[in-house]
Scaffold this active site. Sequence first.
Site, mmCIF file in Angstrom:
data_model
loop_
_atom_site.group_PDB
_atom_site.id
_atom_site.type_symbol
_atom_site.label_atom_id
_atom_site.label_comp_id
_atom_site.label_asym_id
_atom_site.label_seq_id
_atom_site.Cartn_x
_atom_site.Cartn_y
_atom_site.Cartn_z
ATOM 1 C CG ASP A 128 49.365 37.678 26.940
ATOM 2 O OD1 ASP A 128 48.678 38.585 27.461
ATOM 3 O OD2 ASP A 128 50.441 37.289 27.425
ATOM 4 C CG ASP B 106 43.821 44.119 38.030
ATOM 5 O OD1 ASP B 106 44.247 45.054 37.332
ATOM 6 O OD2 ASP B 106 43.508 44.248 39.221
ATOM 7 N N GLY C 166 36.209 35.102 34.584
ATOM 8 C CA GLY C 166 37.252 34.297 35.220
ATOM 9 C C GLY C 166 36.960 34.095 36.695
ATOM 10 C CE1 TYR D 158 36.690 39.673 41.281
ATOM 11 C CE2 TYR D 158 35.731 41.324 39.855
ATOM 12 C CZ TYR D 158 36.562 40.994 40.899
ATOM 13 O OH TYR D 158 37.266 41.964 41.568
#
Length: 166
Positions: A9, A33, A119, A121
């Site tokens: 993570d 984000d 990811g 995008y």
Amino acid sequence: MQLTLVRGDLTEQKVDAVVNAANRRMRGGGGVDGAVHRRGGPAVLADCVRRFPHGLATGQAGWTTGGDLPARWVIHVVGPDYRAGETDRSLLTACYAGALRVADELGARTVAFPLVSAGIYGWPLADAADAAVTTLRDTPTEVREARLVAFDETAYAALAQSLSTT
């Protein structure tokens, strides 16, 4: 600079700075984000609003406080949205080079990176990994460790492959 690959993570990395794959608005979102903003708390968003009232353009980088993250700073980069037609690889590599430039300005010596744009995008995974590894290896910097943090086994395998061949 040492390139390190870990599975884990991004928001739990104990480094000077973490790189956030942000959107142009710089107000939080999904994926990396959203995780950075959730874990960093309201101070990250407040600093984004103050420092980037109009957001950032694709390929650009800027920093904020790390808020409640273990990292002191968040370096926000706006990766290209491949699915929306932003397929110019130089926009993707600019994210990594820009993040290193900002890290140098801050004096950050350990920086954790996600796999930018791979990811939601939709950047092709193997090319995203190659862009990350190649750019981090080829960009002059004072950063001592660039830690590539893979959230899942697929990203980890792509990064491991790229590290072994580039």
